[in-house]
Design a protein around this motif. Structure first.
Motif, PDB file in Angstrom:
ATOM      1  N   TYR A 230       6.708   2.550  -3.097  1.00 12.73           N
ATOM      2  CA  TYR A 230       5.493   3.309  -3.397  1.00 12.73           C
ATOM      3  C   TYR A 230       5.628   4.775  -2.990  1.00 12.73           C
ATOM      4  CZ  TYR A 230       0.654   4.868  -3.169  1.00 12.73           C
ATOM      5  OH  TYR A 230      -0.503   5.596  -3.323  1.00 12.73           O
ATOM      6  N   ILE A 233       7.205   6.355  -6.012  1.00 13.58           N
ATOM      7  CA  ILE A 233       6.828   5.764  -7.292  1.00 13.58           C
ATOM      8  C   ILE A 233       6.597   6.812  -8.372  1.00 13.58           C
ATOM      9  CG2 ILE A 233       4.346   5.747  -6.824  1.00 13.58           C
ATOM     10  CD1 ILE A 233       4.270   2.979  -8.161  1.00 13.58           C
ATOM     11  N   ARG A 331      -1.428  -0.958  -3.806  1.00 11.93           N
ATOM     12  CA  ARG A 331      -1.249   0.497  -3.925  1.00 11.93           C
ATOM     13  C   ARG A 331      -0.346   0.849  -5.096  1.00 11.93           C
ATOM     14  NH1 ARG A 331       0.508   1.464   2.158  1.00 11.93           N
ATOM     15  NH2 ARG A 331       1.057   3.540   1.446  1.00 11.93           N
ATOM     16  N   VAL A 332       0.673   0.021  -5.328  1.00 13.87           N
ATOM     17  CA  VAL A 332       1.536   0.240  -6.496  1.00 13.87           C
ATOM     18  C   VAL A 332       0.741   0.038  -7.781  1.00 13.87           C
ATOM     19  CG1 VAL A 332       3.532  -0.667  -7.737  1.00 13.87           C
ATOM     20  CG2 VAL A 332       3.664  -0.301  -5.271  1.00 13.87           C
TER      21      VAL A 332
END
Length: 433
Positions: A230, A233, A331-332
């Motif tokens: 993340y 990302i 969160r991703v």
């Protein structure tokens, strides 16, 4: 086996200043980065089948080979196929990922980190392994990412500070102006506001060194790997983000009608508003139909197989989802769902995955996951509504401008634009005496 220090020092000359400087600085120079990237690309092309090996080998001739490898769809597809067929201790694809993750070049580490969602999905899907060494290649790559993250944190937890909302800030307590004070009566000194006590939350606890992927530490190790993913990302390719969303949906595995709960409620409200209008083909009804078509296109509204909560469905890839694993995964999914530069396929895959996670959280009664998934679903729906409204407004403006232009052109005289027109004399009426 490395040579002994005495034998190495007897036949070697004293190191040059540039060599000592490069040894003290872990970041390689430009030429060293290019050489390492070309070497890693050639090694990768040697372990891939012939159709893909030529395409991957051609990436070594670019100015930035590591970036070219990261952004190459052919290289990602070829190495993904090799990972799906491997995973053991002697798997050359896992060896390549492990050695690339230990490289000093940050672009090379990014190219290897892009395969983390697919590798984690394949690893959890094949548990429990048939042989003890059948998944050791995947575990070595996961431990490499975990060890690197533990080294970067230096034994400290990842904290987040939330301000105390009960204490007014500078913008909520304006100071009194001097003109409002009376010169005859002294004003008491202002009472200072209480000191704000920020609330500190722990996003990730301190990391302990791990020598193997134990069953009790497996979720934490994969969660830390997703935290590292993340953090980078924004530089990951779209195919890697789609694999991350598909992995989250497969791990949740709750493919029941509960995942359409929020969408069905919104469609029912829009249908009720459209029935109360005068015209059956009003704008509300049209918007409801457009939203229904949009949700059907992205495969998040309507269950074609007719599966519901009472029927059994495929739970092969479903895994336990503790919060230490689900938090970085959410969160991703939030980035894949709401980042403006993501392509449509990434947003659609994230929308599908977050609804499956929402259904799983509702069945397992996990309040943190329910709140997080519900918030992402509402944000997704509002973002799609705003995009449709903006597109409709833009098309309406273009149509209005075209209509105005055609009306203006029809009202113009047929004379040439550069030819001045003569002034018309007033009409004279002949009246007989």
């Amino acid at each position: 086996m490395p040579p002994s220090p005495s034998s190495a020092g007897a036949g070697a000359a004293s190191p040059s200043p540039s060599a000592s400087a490069s040894a003290s600085d872990p970041t390689p120079s430009w030429w060293e980065s290019v050489s390492q990237a070309r070497s890693r690309i050639q090694t990768l092309s040697s372990i891939l089948p012939p159709p893909a090996s030529q395409d991957v080998a051609a990436l070594a001739d670019s100015d930035r080979p590591a970036r070219a490898l990261l952004r190459s769809p052919a290289a990602y597809a070829a190495l993904s196929g090799a990972l799906r067929a491997g995973g053991g201790a002697d798997d050359p694809a896992c060896h390549w990922l492990y050695d690339t993750l230990l490289s000093a070049d940050p672009d090379l580490r990014l190219a290897a980190l892009a395969f983390l969602p697919l590798l984690a999905a394949l690893y959890l899907r094949r548990l429990p392994p048939e042989l003890p060494s059948s998944l050791s290649g995947f575990e070595a790559v996961l431990l490499a990412v975990y060890s690197s993250e533990a080294k970067n944190r230096q034994g400290k937890p990842v904290l987040v500070q939330v301000p105390d909302l009960s204490v007014p800030s500078l913008y909520h307590t304006p100071a009194s102006s001097p003109s409002s004070k009376s010169p005859r009566r002294p004003q008491p000194p202002p009472i200072p506001p209480p000191q704000a006590t920020p609330v500190v939350g722990v996003l990730s606890p301190p990391l302990e060194p791990q020598a193997a992927v134990k069953s009790t530490k497996r979720a934490g190790i994969i969660g830390v790997a997703f935290e590292a993913y993340y953090s980078k990302i924004s530089q990951m390719p779209a195919a890697s983000k789609v694999d991350a969303c598909n992995a989250a949906a497969a791990w949740a595995g709750q493919y029941c009608k509960c995942r359409f709960e929020l969408d069905d409620k919104e469609l029912e409200e829009e249908e009720g508003d459209s029935l109360g209008s005068v015209s059956p083909m009003s704008s509300e009804a049209e918007n409801g139909k457009e939203l229904e078509q949009e949700l059907a296109r992205m495969r998040v509204n309507g269950d074609s197989s007719g599966r519901n909560c009472g029927e059994e469905y495929d739970k092969e890839a479903r895994v336990p989802l503790p919060w230490e694993l689900l938090q970085p995964v959410m969160r991703v999914l939030g980035h894949c769902l709401l980042a403006p530069l993501n392509p449509v396929e990434v947003r659609d895959a994230a929308a599908d995955a977050v609804r499956v996670v929402y259904a799983r959280a509702c069945h397992d009664l996990v309040p943190q996951a329910i709140l997080a998934a519900r918030s992402l679903i509402e944000l997704d729906k509002s973002a799609r509504k705003d995009a449709k409204a903006a597109a409709a407004a833009g098309s309406g403006t273009i149509v209005a401008a075209g209509t105005a232009g055609s009306t203006a052109s029809s009202s113009r005289p047929s004379s040439k634009p550069n030819t001045p027109s003569k002034q018309r004399k007033p009409d004279t009426l002949l009246v007989s005496k």
